[in-house]
Motif scaffolding. Structure first.
Motif: not given
Lengths: 198, 198
Positions: A154-159, A161-163, A165-166, B158, B162, B166, B189
């Motif tokens: 989740x953490x890796x995906x969030x990072x 995905x956040x990059x 998206x932003x 990010x 993210x 998500x 996370x």
DNA sequence: TGTACATCAGTGAACGCGCGTTCACTGATGTAC
DNA sequence: TGTACATCAGTGAACGCGCGTTCACTGATGTAC
């Protein structure tokens, strides 16, 4: 080779491609069934022979996108040996995909298909893409002994995905808008978190 | 106290509140000028005395949202001493805000107002919110000597953005959909990345 | 090889919808004298 | 304190738009015999 055959031949595929093109050129919001049909040179009722409704078309477009994303991420997997490096570059590939196909990426995460259960093919494609990231995380042993693996994913995906998206929302400046800029920025951001780990 | 005064009194504020409510109840996509006017009990042309067009209303709603977000993040700043802890909890506050106000959060980052230059007040509010995160990053000295500060801000932003995105898109499961679940998940996370740092 | 017929994949007219925006208007409020 | 008048903040009708979807239809294709 008649100039205007009555039957299209592969209209389903053509409609998906038209949708991708309209998204790319005019934005994901502009993808309507009527417009897609127009773009494909077909009457506006024709798509109903291939998709039960508008959402089904969007789902098909998203499915294609997830397959391409999974492919990009897997390509990294095959070309890099170090597991740590592989995770980093898989993340970069995720961001680069989003920046290279921003409108398709938006479609892939649009609310309309947030629940993918009615679209098994889409669901499978999304799961495949996610599995690539999971493999990279597992191989790199991102977590310590005390953190469970799902949270690391989740953490890796969030990072990433956040990059993604932003950047595609223009929040991280114009330099990041190009694939090269996005790769550099995301690589740097990933290193900001991970460079000092053993 | 006439039951139906001709003049509303504070219609501008009422319209913004109506928009927030419609977003919360029916989704950010459903916020139209006509519907907002209806919700506020006013004719559909009345809003034009307060906003030049639809986008200006969205911008005003987003502005309110950014101010609330900045406020939530700042509240953390005042209540926690350890700079490292403060950064973590600022991030958690960001995610919790998004999960508590998902549709307003969506509006804040909607494409329509991605370029905030025509709306100086919105621009300022967004900058304020971002400044809170920047202060927390700077105080925590997230970066090593070799990484520059802007990239640390981008990376931290990010990660929490993210997570927020998500979660509100339903991609991280239902447990994360509640503010408590989101706080727990985002805390975990964040620790997954930072717990082993000195 | 030919023919009857079912099925498939298109067409184009029509439905009702909500939208953003403009316009001439009118009721309410505030101000100058 | 009263009055004329400007200004402000509403109303409601109207505009044109593109949309998703349905429908009866027709041309093209495929198949059974």
């Amino acid at each position: 080779m008649p100039s205007k055959p009555y039957h299209h031949g592969d209209l389903r595929r053509a409609l998906i491609e038209a949708a991708v093109e309209i998204a790319r050129e005019h934005g994901a919001d502009e993808v309507s069934l009527r417009r897609v049909a127009r773009h494909a040179g077909v009457s506006h009722a024709a798509p109903y022979h291939h998709f039960p409704d508008r959402t089904a078309l969007i789902a098909a477009v998203a499915e294609v996108g997830f397959r391409a994303l999974a492919n990009d991420v897997s390509a990294v997997e095959r070309s890099i040996e170090s597991p740590r490096e592989r995770l980093h570059e898989a993340g970069v590939a995720y961001v680069v995909f989003a920046v290279s196909n921003p409108e398709q990426f938006r479609l892939m995460f649009s609310r309309e298909i947030a629940d993918s259960t009615p679209y098994p093919d889409l669901h499978a494609a999304a799961a495949d893409a996610r599995a690539g990231l999971e493999r990279a995380v597992a191989a790199s042993r991102l977590g310590s002994g005390t953190t469970s693996e799902p949270i690391d994913v989740a953490a890796a995906w969030a990072l990433v995905h956040g990059l993604a998206t932003l950047i595609i929302d223009g929040q991280l400046g114009n330099e990041a808008a190009s694939p090269e800029g996005a790769a550099a920025l995301s690589r740097a951001a990933i290193h900001a978190f991970w460079s000092q780990r053993s």
